[in-house]
Design a protein around this motif. Structure first.
Motif, PDB file in Angstrom:
ATOM      1  N   SER A 334      62.433   7.640  86.535  1.00 42.93           N
ATOM      2  CA  SER A 334      63.095   7.967  87.809  1.00 42.93           C
ATOM      3  C   SER A 334      63.429   6.718  88.625  1.00 42.93           C
ATOM      4  O   SER A 334      63.306   6.693  89.850  1.00 42.93           O
ATOM      5  N   THR A 335      63.841   5.638  87.919  1.00 47.41           N
ATOM      6  CA  THR A 335      64.200   4.379  88.579  1.00 47.41           C
ATOM      7  C   THR A 335      65.684   4.113  88.367  1.00 47.41           C
ATOM      8  O   THR A 335      66.220   4.341  87.276  1.00 47.41           O
ATOM      9  N   ASN A 336      66.338   3.611  89.386  1.00 44.66           N
ATOM     10  CA  ASN A 336      67.787   3.397  89.360  1.00 44.66           C
ATOM     11  C   ASN A 336      68.082   1.902  89.195  1.00 44.66           C
ATOM     12  O   ASN A 336      67.813   1.115  90.095  1.00 44.66           O
ATOM     13  N   PHE A 337      68.643   1.517  88.015  1.00 44.28           N
ATOM     14  CA  PHE A 337      69.033   0.124  87.768  1.00 44.28           C
ATOM     15  C   PHE A 337      70.552  -0.027  87.688  1.00 44.28           C
ATOM     16  O   PHE A 337      71.034  -1.023  87.156  1.00 44.28           O
ATOM     17  N   ARG A 338      71.296   0.939  88.182  1.00 47.76           N
ATOM     18  CA  ARG A 338      72.754   0.873  88.043  1.00 47.76           C
ATOM     19  C   ARG A 338      73.324  -0.407  88.675  1.00 47.76           C
ATOM     20  O   ARG A 338      72.944  -0.783  89.774  1.00 47.76           O
ATOM     21  N   LEU A 353      61.561   3.972  80.155  1.00 45.94           N
ATOM     22  CA  LEU A 353      62.823   3.370  80.588  1.00 45.94           C
ATOM     23  C   LEU A 353      64.015   4.272  80.254  1.00 45.94           C
ATOM     24  O   LEU A 353      65.057   4.181  80.889  1.00 45.94           O
ATOM     25  N   LYS A 354      63.833   5.155  79.283  1.00 46.07           N
ATOM     26  CA  LYS A 354      64.937   6.056  78.954  1.00 46.07           C
ATOM     27  C   LYS A 354      65.162   7.088  80.060  1.00 46.07           C
ATOM     28  O   LYS A 354      66.203   7.748  80.103  1.00 46.07           O
ATOM     29  N   PHE A 355      64.175   7.265  80.984  1.00 46.95           N
ATOM     30  CA  PHE A 355      64.337   8.163  82.114  1.00 46.95           C
ATOM     31  C   PHE A 355      64.771   7.411  83.369  1.00 46.95           C
ATOM     32  O   PHE A 355      64.560   7.897  84.495  1.00 46.95           O
ATOM     33  N   ALA A 356      65.349   6.232  83.178  1.00 47.69           N
ATOM     34  CA  ALA A 356      65.892   5.452  84.292  1.00 47.69           C
ATOM     35  C   ALA A 356      67.415   5.401  84.184  1.00 47.69           C
ATOM     36  O   ALA A 356      67.983   5.534  83.095  1.00 47.69           O
ATOM     37  N   ARG A 357      68.068   5.224  85.310  1.00 48.72           N
ATOM     38  CA  ARG A 357      69.536   5.088  85.312  1.00 48.72           C
ATOM     39  C   ARG A 357      69.889   3.630  85.035  1.00 48.72           C
ATOM     40  O   ARG A 357      69.466   2.738  85.783  1.00 48.72           O
ATOM     41  N   VAL A 358      70.652   3.393  83.978  1.00 45.34           N
ATOM     42  CA  VAL A 358      70.923   2.015  83.556  1.00 45.34           C
ATOM     43  C   VAL A 358      72.415   1.770  83.335  1.00 45.34           C
ATOM     44  O   VAL A 358      72.799   0.873  82.593  1.00 45.34           O
ATOM     45  N   GLU A 359      73.266   2.577  83.979  1.00 48.55           N
ATOM     46  CA  GLU A 359      74.706   2.397  83.801  1.00 48.55           C
ATOM     47  C   GLU A 359      75.135   0.986  84.186  1.00 48.55           C
ATOM     48  O   GLU A 359      74.600   0.390  85.113  1.00 48.55           O
ATOM     49  N   LYS A 360      76.113   0.479  83.448  1.00 48.06           N
ATOM     50  CA  LYS A 360      76.678  -0.859  83.674  1.00 48.06           C
ATOM     51  C   LYS A 360      75.659  -1.974  83.431  1.00 48.06           C
ATOM     52  O   LYS A 360      75.757  -3.057  84.004  1.00 48.06           O
ATOM     53  N   THR A 361      74.666  -1.719  82.576  1.00 47.37           N
ATOM     54  CA  THR A 361      73.760  -2.768  82.104  1.00 47.37           C
ATOM     55  C   THR A 361      73.701  -2.660  80.585  1.00 47.37           C
ATOM     56  O   THR A 361      74.137  -1.666  79.997  1.00 47.37           O
ATOM     57  N   ILE A 362      73.132  -3.671  79.920  1.00 45.16           N
ATOM     58  CA  ILE A 362      73.043  -3.631  78.464  1.00 45.16           C
ATOM     59  C   ILE A 362      72.058  -2.578  77.982  1.00 45.16           C
ATOM     60  O   ILE A 362      72.039  -2.210  76.806  1.00 45.16           O
ATOM     61  N   LEU A 363      71.237  -2.031  78.905  1.00 49.71           N
ATOM     62  CA  LEU A 363      70.254  -1.019  78.535  1.00 49.71           C
ATOM     63  C   LEU A 363      70.892   0.316  78.195  1.00 49.71           C
ATOM     64  O   LEU A 363      70.223   1.214  77.664  1.00 49.71           O
TER      65      LEU A 363
END
Length: 1005
Positions: A334-338, A353-363
């Motif tokens: 539930s962490t936002n890294f967008r 980490l799969k339950f985090a928002r990672v749009e526009k990153t290499i993740l």
């Protein structure tokens, strides 16, 4: 439950706002940052080890309520999907309604099929299939409605064909089609929802099917979102409980409805069918939800939708700068890294980490994310992967395929890249410090001056991904053996400031030259030059261009290839137009057109040739086989105090003035000690060989030979010890020369020379040890196969020559004391040169005889001495033994030798032991070149060297190349005579040009 591997209490930052703050180097390790807002913050090099991120308790309660609602909706969806077709099972009569049972089963199998399609092909394909069905119905219903004709009109139509009226079956069929007309269709649907039983079964089937399919889609979405959200806020148990609740709800609703609406006295068959299909649908949907949790790529957007909902109010790093931040072992659900800058962010062993928002990153790439978390990529495929800024410290990527991957700005320190495929990867600003790269393929990889290649551990690499056609050659470097320490870095130092242009269908010279000029213009005239051109075979040509270090290589490469492709198309159109004109001529006159066609092709070929020659002559800055002179003048100093001033002079492009620059070297007493150890063992080996009558060309001191009987080491053991010391030589010498203050000299040499250039490098120093050390072990000479070292005095001069004509080259062969050695081999080979030169032999001459020959009016081109000789330990002087107890020094022949030099003596060869003292004395007479042995030389080694040297030299090769080839051929004898290839050395007067052998005279090169 996850535990913290430390008793350290968590700092509480729940719900805190750090928005847009500079938190560089801050430590949030073990902190509770649930609900904290780091939006836009600068967190460069911040620590989040074992941090706990995600939702606060109040937010978890909200998500829990949402999941309950979603599970209820899922249960109701299952109920609707089963209840709509269940209506066909109702019957006014006792018993089973077989027609209704068939429709019920048909619709339920369509529902199940829709779920299976979603599992196997994704929800997008399932929706597509639904719309295909819907479109087909929308198309067919109006067509059927148009055929709904009343009986009277049908009779009129049939009367045209001679029938009095239409057949009853036709009238019945067309009458039934009236149900598809708009008004009738709407009424039928209303009757269906009203529970009336006289609804047309076709209309009822269509309505039930559409509603069931809609319910299935709602089931897919609600159940998938509910399962993911339940996993976000709790462990697996919550999802299982709520799944069971959804199933129970669907079953209860179905049973109650069946009992209330059934007219059967015993409705158990309908109840069993309802319960069975409800459970089947809920179980299949549960399997779909599990696949979504496992990140099934076909339904990945459902997972991302659920994560997007689950991160609302959670820890937020949106737009934050996380460069070099450390999240190892952190809990990040539930962490936002967008849109965050995650350059070299360390994700090792993070959780959820799969339950985090990672749009526009290499993740966002699942394989990349897993690699960053566990550091395990052995034998995996990462072709064209976006690993830009990835932190892969100590990662295992052995045998991985990283072809065309973007590794720019990433960290691969201590990573295992053995046998990995790095073909055409982008590695700009990438850190490979201490990485393991043995067997790695580096074809066309893109690096520049910002790429860090320090202390790479590599035995060998390949420059081709696939072997050349019909061979197994992948261009291994080194071609044989293994890299020594630092060799890898030096190999690629030259290409760091280059752009490799790969042409896979040959290269059009005119298009290339035009592109070269355009790129220079568009980049404000940056200095560019071609470093080399290589034909890889199978139409592949690689052209390497030097560019300044600060230039963006990727931009130059991209612009060049785009402009080149455009120029090729323009030229092809031009040539095509010419060929079309020729074809028109063919139609008019075949014979004449063929002649013109050939002229056109010849003209094009000649044009290509002219442009290529212009390219080579105008752009290439150096000849591929140029001759250069380099002097390294060690102005004072010693190994004890260091060498404070080393002046390097380079004579380039036939220019009379050299390019000069300076460096220095630190003290290195280890070299002095290593030489003493080596020489001690070398002398022991010589004494052991003397005991076996295997003599060297040195006069043996009888007192010393007595001590040889005290040596208790065997010959083979001594050889092994010498070989171990020789390995130390290479490592110690190159480590010393890699000192930054001297390495800049080597860098200048490598920048200015091609590998095919012939380089004469003269070491000028008064220090005798500087002249004795094996300079050929310097890595520079391994990379430049046509370079050879020589030694000389810091001061150099030339004498005025007398103009004396000679019909042939004249060689004075002096054969001195032959005690214990065989100089007949030297005589025999020198005699074989009689067709090329005039050979005059002196065998054990007296002082007067030798002096008289040196005064010969015709003079001499070469003097060759074979026998015994020796120098003082300080190298100040030496003597050669003429035999008959006659030992001569150079000083005793100073006048006659000086005259011989003025008459044109070009080369003196002392094929005898320990000749550095003789060379020093002859150098003071300003003789152009001398060849001597640094140490005592075994007889058979001396014989082989003289033969191999004269064979190369008299066949037209340069003095330096001839010595290098002959010296390297001695390596085969080093199993018995270690250090044999170290012994011969040229002593060069840097004020003179070394001679070359021509049949008429000994010419200057």
């Amino acid at each position: 439950m996850l535990t913290i591997p430390s008793k350290k209490p968590r700092k509480n930052y729940q719900g805190r706002s750090f928005k847009n703050r500079d938190l560089t180097n801050q430590d949030f390790s073990y902190a509770d940052i649930r609900g904290a807002d780091f939006t836009g913050a600068n967190l460069t090099n911040a620590k989040f080890n074992y941090a706990l991120a995600g939702l606060t308790k109040s937010q978890i309660i909200i998500i829990f309520i949402v999941t309950v609602i979603l599970f209820v909706m899922a249960g109701i969806s299952v109920y609707i999907a089963v209840d709509m077709p269940r209506r066909f099972l109702r019957s006014k009569l006792e018993g089973v309604n077989h027609f209704g049972l068939a429709i019920f089963t048909f619709i339920e199998f369509i529902n199940i099929g829709l779920l299976v399609i979603t599992i196997r092909q994704g929800i997008a394909e399932a929706i597509k299939s639904f719309f295909y069905l819907l479109s087909l119905m929308v198309l067919i219903i109006p067509i059927l409605a148009s055929f709904a004709i009343r009986e009277k009109k049908l009779d009129n139509y049939f009367s045209w064909f001679g029938f009095s009226e239409a057949p009853d079956s036709i009238v019945w069929l067309f009458g039934k089609l009236r149900m598809f007309r708009g008004g009738n269709l709407i009424n039928s649907v209303s009757y269906w929802f009203g529970g009336q039983e006289d609804v047309n079964p076709i209309v009822g089937t269509i309505v039930a099917l559409m509603i069931s399919i809609g319910a299935i889609f709602i089931l897919i979405i609600t159940l998938s979102l509910a399962v993911v959200l339940a996993k976000l806020i709790a462990e697996k148990w919550l999802a299982n409980i709520e799944l069971a609740g959804a199933g129970i709800l669907a079953v209860i609703l179905g049973v109650i409805t069946t009992i209330n609406t059934s007219r059967h006295s015993s409705p158990w068959i309908v109840i069993i069918l309802t319960v069975s299909f409800s459970l089947i649908l809920i179980l299949i949907a549960q399997h779909l939800a599990k696949k979504i949790l496992a990140e099934d790529e076909k339904n990945i957007f459902l997972l991302r939708l659920a994560v997007g909902i689950g991160t609302l109010g959670g820890t937020c790093f949106k737009n934050a700068n996380l460069t070099d931040a450390d999240f190892s072992h952190a809990i990040l659900k539930s962490t936002n890294f967008r849109f965050a800058n995650t350059t070299r962010t360390f994700w090792r062993e993070t959780k959820y980490l799969k339950f985090a928002r990672v749009e526009k990153t290499i993740l966002v790439d699942i394989k990349v994310r897993d690699l960053l978390i566990n550091g395990w990529g052995k034998e995996q495929e990462y072709i064209s992967a976006n690993l830009r800024g990835a932190n892969l410290v100590s990662a295992d990527l052995s045998n991985a395929n990283l072809r065309q991957a973007d590794l720019s700005e990433s960290s691969l320190q201590a990573a295992n890249l053995n046998n990995a495929n790095l073909t055409e990867v982008s590695a700009i600003s990438t850190n490979f410090t201490t990485a393991q790269m043995s067997g790695t393929c580096l074809e066309g990889w893109n690096i520049d001056h910002t790429t860090i290649l320090d202390n790479i551990e590599s035995k060998y690499i390949y420059l081709l991904e696939k072997p050349k056609p019909e061979t197994d050659d992948r261009e291994r470097r080194p071609s044989s053996g293994y890299f020594q320490e630092g060799d890898f870095t030096k190999l690629f130092t030259e290409v760091i400031n280059t752009v490799d242009l790969i042409f896979r269908n040959g290269v059009d010279a005119k298009a290339f030259m035009s592109s070269f000029q355009q790129v220079q213009v568009e980049n404000e005239g940056i200095p560019m030059k071609i470093q080399g051109m290589e034909n890889k075979g199978d139409g592949v040509v690689v052209i390497r261009i030097d560019v300044p270090p600060e230039i963006e290589k990727e931009k130059i490469h991209r612009e060049f290839m785009e402009i080149y492709d455009q120029n090729v198309r323009v030229l092809e159109e031009k040539y095509q137009k010419k060929l079309e004109g020729i074809q028109a001529q063919i139609n008019l006159n075949l014979q004449e057109s063929e002649r013109k066609y050939q002229i056109e092709l010849d003209a094009r070929s000649e044009e290509q040739k002219n442009y290529m020659m212009s390219l080579v002559d105008g752009i290439f800055q150096k000849s591929t086989a140029a001759n250069y002179l380099v002097t390294l003048n060690f102005e004072g100093g010693s190994f004890a105090t260091g060498f404070p001033v080393i002046r390097a002079n380079i004579w380039l492009d036939n220019h009379p003035l050299p390019i000069s620059f300076t460096g220095n070297l630190t003290p290195k007493l280890e070299i002095s000690q290593l030489y003493q150890n080596w020489r001690e063992k070398y002398q022991q080996l010589g004494e052991r060989y003397e005991a076996f009558n295997l003599h060297s060309r040195i006069t043996v001191n009888q007192k010393k030979s007595k001590s040889s009987s005290q040596i208790d080491l065997g010959i083979q053991e001594i050889i092994s010890q010498i070989q171990e010391l020789e390995k130390e030589w290479r490592s110690l010498l190159n480590n010393w020369l890699n000192d930054p203050n001297f390495h800049k000299i080597e860098k200048e040499l490598r920048t200015r020379f091609n590998r095919s250039d012939q380089v004469r490098l003269i070491i000028q120093s008064e220090d005798i040890l500087m002249q004795r050390i094996p300079w050929h072990l310097w890595d520079f000479f391994s990379d430049y196969q046509f370079a050879e070292t020589a030694i000389g005095l810091p001061e150099a001069n030339r004498v005025e020559k007398l103009n004396i004509a000679r019909e042939k080259i004249r060689i004075l062969a002096i054969f001195g004391n032959d005690k214990g050695i065989n100089i007949e081999a030297d005589k025999k080979y020198l005699s074989s040169l009689s067709s090329k030169a005039e050979i005059v032999s002196l065998v054990k001459p007296s002082r007067q005889e030798l002096d008289e020959k040196l005064w010969d009016e015709k003079g001499w081109d070469i003097i060759c001495f074979s026998g015994h000789s020796q120098s003082k330990s300080d190298g100040s002087t030496g003597y050669f033994d003429l035999g008959n107890e006659t030992k001569m020094t150079v000083e005793e022949l100073e006048n006659s030798l000086g005259t011989t030099i003025r008459k044109g003596l070009q080369l003196a060869i002392f094929n005898s032991c320990d000749g550095l003292g003789l060379a020093r004395q002859l150098a003071k007479l300003h003789i152009p070149a001398i060849i001597v042995m640094r140490e005592a030389v075994p007889d058979v080694v001396a014989q082989k060297f003289l033969e191999d040297f004269l064979q190369s030299f008299t066949n037209g090769k340069s003095l330096y190349i001839s010595v290098r080839e002959a010296r390297e051929k001695l390596q085969v004898m080093e199993d018995k005579f270690p250090g044999a290839s170290w012994l011969p050395v040229i002593c060069q007067n840097s004020a003179e040009v070394p001679p070359s052998f021509q049949c008429e005279h000994l010419a200057r090169q």
